[in-house]
Motif scaffolding. Structure first.
Motif, PDB file in Angstrom:
ATOM      1  N   GLN A  79       1.425   8.646   7.975  1.00  0.00           N
ATOM      2  CA  GLN A  79       2.863   8.882   7.887  1.00  0.00           C
ATOM      3  C   GLN A  79       3.265   9.312   6.478  1.00  0.00           C
ATOM      4  OE1 GLN A  79       5.197   5.462   8.919  1.00  0.00           O
ATOM      5  NE2 GLN A  79       7.141   6.551   8.860  1.00  0.00           N
ATOM      6  N   LEU A  80       2.654   8.703   5.460  1.00  0.00           N
ATOM      7  CA  LEU A  80       2.949   9.099   4.089  1.00  0.00           C
ATOM      8  C   LEU A  80       2.504  10.537   3.821  1.00  0.00           C
ATOM      9  CD1 LEU A  80       2.113   6.018   1.840  1.00  0.00           C
ATOM     10  CD2 LEU A  80       4.315   7.131   2.131  1.00  0.00           C
ATOM     11  N   CYS A  81       1.356  10.919   4.367  1.00  0.00           N
ATOM     12  CA  CYS A  81       0.867  12.279   4.159  1.00  0.00           C
ATOM     13  C   CYS A  81       1.824  13.308   4.758  1.00  0.00           C
ATOM     14  CB  CYS A  81      -0.523  12.451   4.759  1.00  0.00           C
ATOM     15  SG  CYS A  81      -1.827  11.579   3.857  1.00  0.00           S
ATOM     16  N   GLU A  82       2.545  12.928   5.790  1.00  0.00           N
ATOM     17  CA  GLU A  82       3.478  13.858   6.432  1.00  0.00           C
ATOM     18  C   GLU A  82       4.776  14.010   5.650  1.00  0.00           C
ATOM     19  OE1 GLU A  82       3.965  12.189  10.260  1.00  0.00           O
ATOM     20  OE2 GLU A  82       2.000  12.826  11.018  1.00  0.00           O
ATOM     21  N   SER A  83       5.078  13.047   4.763  1.00  0.00           N
ATOM     22  CA  SER A  83       6.371  13.070   4.088  1.00  0.00           C
ATOM     23  C   SER A  83       6.281  13.150   2.567  1.00  0.00           C
ATOM     24  CB  SER A  83       7.174  11.816   4.467  1.00  0.00           C
ATOM     25  OG  SER A  83       6.471  10.634   4.088  1.00  0.00           O
TER      26      SER A  83
ATOM     27  N   CYS B  35      -3.901  14.147   3.912  1.00  0.00           N
ATOM     28  CA  CYS B  35      -4.820  13.238   4.583  1.00  0.00           C
ATOM     29  C   CYS B  35      -6.130  13.930   4.927  1.00  0.00           C
ATOM     30  CB  CYS B  35      -4.192  12.681   5.862  1.00  0.00           C
ATOM     31  SG  CYS B  35      -3.056  11.319   5.568  1.00  0.00           S
ATOM     32  N   VAL B  36      -7.212  13.174   4.795  1.00  0.00           N
ATOM     33  CA  VAL B  36      -8.535  13.587   5.266  1.00  0.00           C
ATOM     34  C   VAL B  36      -8.989  12.526   6.255  1.00  0.00           C
ATOM     35  CG1 VAL B  36     -10.937  13.964   4.616  1.00  0.00           C
ATOM     36  CG2 VAL B  36      -9.106  14.819   3.145  1.00  0.00           C
TER      37      VAL B  36
ATOM     38  N   VAL C  30       0.831  -1.202   0.000  1.00  0.00           N
ATOM     39  CA  VAL C  30       0.000   0.000   0.000  1.00  0.00           C
ATOM     40  C   VAL C  30       0.867   1.254   0.000  1.00  0.00           C
ATOM     41  CG1 VAL C  30      -1.615   1.344   1.400  1.00  0.00           C
ATOM     42  CG2 VAL C  30      -2.010  -1.101   1.037  1.00  0.00           C
ATOM     43  N   GLN C  31       1.879   1.280   0.827  1.00  0.00           N
ATOM     44  CA  GLN C  31       2.749   2.455   0.878  1.00  0.00           C
ATOM     45  C   GLN C  31       3.499   2.643  -0.435  1.00  0.00           C
ATOM     46  OE1 GLN C  31       4.932   3.384   4.561  1.00  0.00           O
ATOM     47  NE2 GLN C  31       4.029   1.548   5.431  1.00  0.00           N
ATOM     48  N   ARG C  32       3.915   1.536  -1.065  1.00  0.00           N
ATOM     49  CA  ARG C  32       4.644   1.668  -2.330  1.00  0.00           C
ATOM     50  C   ARG C  32       3.769   2.304  -3.400  1.00  0.00           C
ATOM     51  NH1 ARG C  32       5.855  -3.272  -3.045  1.00  0.00           N
ATOM     52  NH2 ARG C  32       4.488  -3.920  -4.738  1.00  0.00           N
ATOM     53  N   HIS C  33       2.529   1.845  -3.528  1.00  0.00           N
ATOM     54  CA  HIS C  33       1.650   2.392  -4.567  1.00  0.00           C
ATOM     55  C   HIS C  33       1.203   3.816  -4.225  1.00  0.00           C
ATOM     56  CE1 HIS C  33       1.741  -1.236  -6.818  1.00  0.00           C
ATOM     57  NE2 HIS C  33       1.060  -1.954  -5.960  1.00  0.00           N
ATOM     58  N   LEU C  34       0.983   4.093  -2.953  1.00  0.00           N
ATOM     59  CA  LEU C  34       0.626   5.460  -2.585  1.00  0.00           C
ATOM     60  C   LEU C  34       1.798   6.409  -2.829  1.00  0.00           C
ATOM     61  CD1 LEU C  34      -1.509   5.203   0.682  1.00  0.00           C
ATOM     62  CD2 LEU C  34      -2.235   6.025  -1.561  1.00  0.00           C
ATOM     63  N   ARG C  35       2.998   5.932  -2.590  1.00  0.00           N
ATOM     64  CA  ARG C  35       4.160   6.785  -2.845  1.00  0.00           C
ATOM     65  C   ARG C  35       4.291   7.064  -4.340  1.00  0.00           C
ATOM     66  NH1 ARG C  35       7.989   8.040   0.695  1.00  0.00           N
ATOM     67  NH2 ARG C  35       7.348   6.352   2.111  1.00  0.00           N
ATOM     68  N   THR C  36       4.039   6.059  -5.164  1.00  0.00           N
ATOM     69  CA  THR C  36       4.048   6.274  -6.617  1.00  0.00           C
ATOM     70  C   THR C  36       2.995   7.295  -7.010  1.00  0.00           C
ATOM     71  OG1 THR C  36       4.823   4.016  -7.008  1.00  0.00           O
ATOM     72  CG2 THR C  36       3.787   5.155  -8.855  1.00  0.00           C
TER      73      THR C  36
ATOM     74  N   VAL D 200      -6.202  11.918   0.421  1.00  0.00           N
ATOM     75  CA  VAL D 200      -6.398  10.501   0.728  1.00  0.00           C
ATOM     76  C   VAL D 200      -7.098  10.378   2.073  1.00  0.00           C
ATOM     77  CG1 VAL D 200      -5.278   8.271   1.055  1.00  0.00           C
ATOM     78  CG2 VAL D 200      -4.307   9.921  -0.552  1.00  0.00           C
ATOM     79  N   ALA D 201      -8.188   9.623   2.105  1.00  0.00           N
ATOM     80  CA  ALA D 201      -8.930   9.430   3.349  1.00  0.00           C
ATOM     81  C   ALA D 201      -8.222   8.432   4.245  1.00  0.00           C
ATOM     82  CB  ALA D 201     -10.346   8.950   3.053  1.00  0.00           C
TER      83      ALA D 201
END
Length: 590
Positions: A394-398, A403-404, A268-274, A288-289
């Motif tokens: 954590q992804l939204c912070e970096s 984030c919602v 999930v983190q890999r695809h969200l980072r992409t 992203v909710a």
């Protein structure tokens, strides 16, 4: 065989056999590359995902959903020639080039094994490998792109009207609006709340969500055209709601739940980072909710004991649960549940019941922690885990993502995440859709510097957001989903199966009582209700009730009749286990 090996190690003569052998070797090398693993657009699931169809409630009843059938995996729908070119993969073409170079120059090196010949061999092999890599990375990109995806739901972005800006929505059934069908969805709420304008320009909303999808199926390829051609698609924002189907879309089964969770969160983190990187290059804001689920009203469906819990300990655990159920006071019940957790701390059922008792005692914070622990321990993961939410945050912070917090938005309307705000394990009622949609709208408005969005008054909803559809089909599908769940749990934890059957029975009873309120539909719906009652009796293992209900409908029932709920093979098998397949007659054809 000797003739075919010589071109690789000997000199090339004028014999026509040797060039033919060289071509044969090259063909074999190509086939070897083609047989190697290769990337696809996304990892296909090993079993059907669990997308959902719309449901509704009548009166104060809560309803849930039934799975659709036949949702295909995410694979490019390409022409055969393009698949053939893509087949060797990013490493196959360089390998093929290297094999061809060795075949062409092997004989020269053997005849003249000097430094120059070896250097020439290395140079040519390198050139062939580089050319193969370029063929894969450059040439294929110049080819016409294939259609996006093939599946039960196919939604690609389309060019908006002149002058319009667009909010594109992607995600699973919660974003799609399956629960409320065309009547209400999160994207509709976003558009209405923003008054269909943003920054003085007309605003459109395109819903690209696909029921049953998840990021474990792959990167959402239908968003790529939006980022690559912003002038054409004019995105104002992209909104994403995903997280509840991640474990159903895994390419393989995992025996270790800890390793499984680590794998899911990494994918999930890999695809969200992409997604964040591509959106950042296009300067398109992505919201992203943090997904929200029924943490405090729906019991765990797949609790399991830890490996160190013996059969005698399991019996003691069940005895503590029975004592808690019959306890005269919440305090006494809580003591029994604490004793059960000491026996088997990894079993989710006691944690969930403990949360209920703590809530009854007014110890709200402790109760919420107990409910969250039950979700984390549940092996039937139809809800996004709290750790999943933390990874997204954590992804939204970096990254570029914003984030919602859907959970905070829903709790602002109702403090508990239970059956008052969800119709099942993770689909919200109308108020939940409105709360999440308004949270997205506020985030978009803040980012764009626009005025605060409108609020929806559920007591007097606007015509565009009417959240009150009531159809017999949805009521039937509601009860049907609980029967499907109970069938899946037949070999699982007995209390979970009983909980699913109890919810199914309650829904069927309300539906039976509602038949007089369905003018013009009662005659068509009544046979379907009878089938639901038949299945419920069969799932309970009540042979007498199953035979009685079958005898009442056997002369009129057609297994292929789409009006009846769940005309699937498992129905016939289930009823046949009790009545005998000969009683049901020959299976339908076609």
């Amino acid at each position: 065989m000797t003739h075919c090996v010589k071109p690789l190690v000997g000199s090339f003569g004028r014999s026509p056999v040797r060039p033919m052998c060289l071509l044969a070797v090259a063909a074999l090398a190509l086939l070897a590359c083609a047989a190697s693993p290769q990337p696809v657009a996304a990892e296909p699931p090993t079993r059907d995902a669990t997308p959902h169809v719309p449901v509704d409630s009548m009166g104060d009843a809560s309803w849930t959903t039934v799975p659709q059938v036949g949702l295909a995996g995410f694979r490019p729908d390409e022409a055969a020639w393009r698949r053939w070119l893509r087949r060797p993969g990013p490493l196959g073409w360089p390998l093929l080039g290297a094999v061809l170079a060795l075949a062409l120059l092997g004989g020269r090196v053997r005849r003249k094994p000097g430094r120059n010949s070896v250097a020439l061999l290395l140079v040519v092999v390198t050139l062939f490998a580089v050319s193969g890599a370029l063929a894969h990375r450059v040439v294929l990109r110049l080819l016409p792109p294939p259609p996006l995806l093939r599946g039960a739901v196919q939604r690609a972005p389309h060019e908006p009207p002149p002058g319009h800006r667009v909010v594109y929505a992607w995600g699973e059934s919660t974003m799609h609006g399956d629960v409320w069908g065309p009547f209400l969805s999160i994207p509709k709420v976003i558009g209405w709340s923003l008054r269909h304008t943003l920054g003085g320009a007309p605003l459109s909303v395109q819903n690209l969500a696909e029921p049953g999808t998840s990021l474990t199926r792959g990167y959402p390829a239908q968003l790529d055209p939006i980022f690559k051609d912003t002038a054409r698609y004019r995105p104002a924002a992209v909104v994403v709601y995903v997280g509840h189907n991640a474990y159903y879309n895994l390419p393989k089964r995992w025996d270790d739940p800890v390793a499984e969770r680590a794998h899911v969160e990494a994918v999930v983190q890999r695809h969200l980072r992409t997604l964040a990187e591509r959106a950042a290059r296009a300067e398109v804001p992505v919201f992203v909710a943090l997904p929200v689920a029924n943490l405090e009203g729906h019991p765990p469906m797949g609790p399991r004991h830890g490996s160190g819990v013996s059969p005698s300990d399991q019996r003691a655990y069940e005895a503590h649960l029975d004592a808690a159920a019959s306890a005269a006071t919440p305090q006494a019940a809580l003591a029994s549940l604490d004793a059960a957790l000491r026996v088997s701390p990894q079993h989710a059922w006691a944690s969930f019941r403990r949360g209920q008792r703590l809530r009854a005692l007014g110890r709200d914070q402790e109760a919420r922690l107990a409910f969250a622990q039950a979700v984390e321990l549940d092996h039937d993961r139809q809800r996004a885990l709290p750790s999943h939410r933390a990874a997204i945050r954590q992804l939204c912070e970096s990254t570029w993502l914003r984030c919602v917090d859907a959970e905070a938005a829903v709790r602002a309307w109702h403090p508990w995440l239970d059956d008052q705000i969800f119709i099942d394990i993770h689909h919200p009622v109308a108020a939940g859709h409105v709360a999440i949609g308004e949270a997205f709208a506020r985030a978009i408005a803040r980012h764009a510097g626009a005025p605060p969005p409108r609020r929806v008054d559920l007591r007097h909803p606007p015509a565009a957001l009417d959240p009150r559809p009531a159809t017999a089909d949805r009521l039937l599908q509601t009860a049907g989903w609980y029967l499907v769940l109970a069938h899946e749990l037949r070999g699982g934890y007995p209390r979970s199966k009983r909980a699913a059957l109890a919810r199914a029975a309650a829904n069927i009873a309300v539906l039976r009582a509602a038949l007089p309120q369905l003018p013009g539909q009662g005659a068509d719906v009544a046979p379907s209700v009878a089938v639901l009652e038949l299945l419920a009796a069969a799932l309970r293992g009540d042979a007498a009730a199953t035979r009685r209900r079958w005898n009442a409908i056997r002369d009129s029932y057609d297994w292929r009749d789409a009006r009846h709920p769940l005309p699937e093979p498992w129905m016939r098998t289930l009823v046949g286990e009790i009545l005998g397949l000969d009683t049901l007659g020959p299976p339908p054809k076609g």
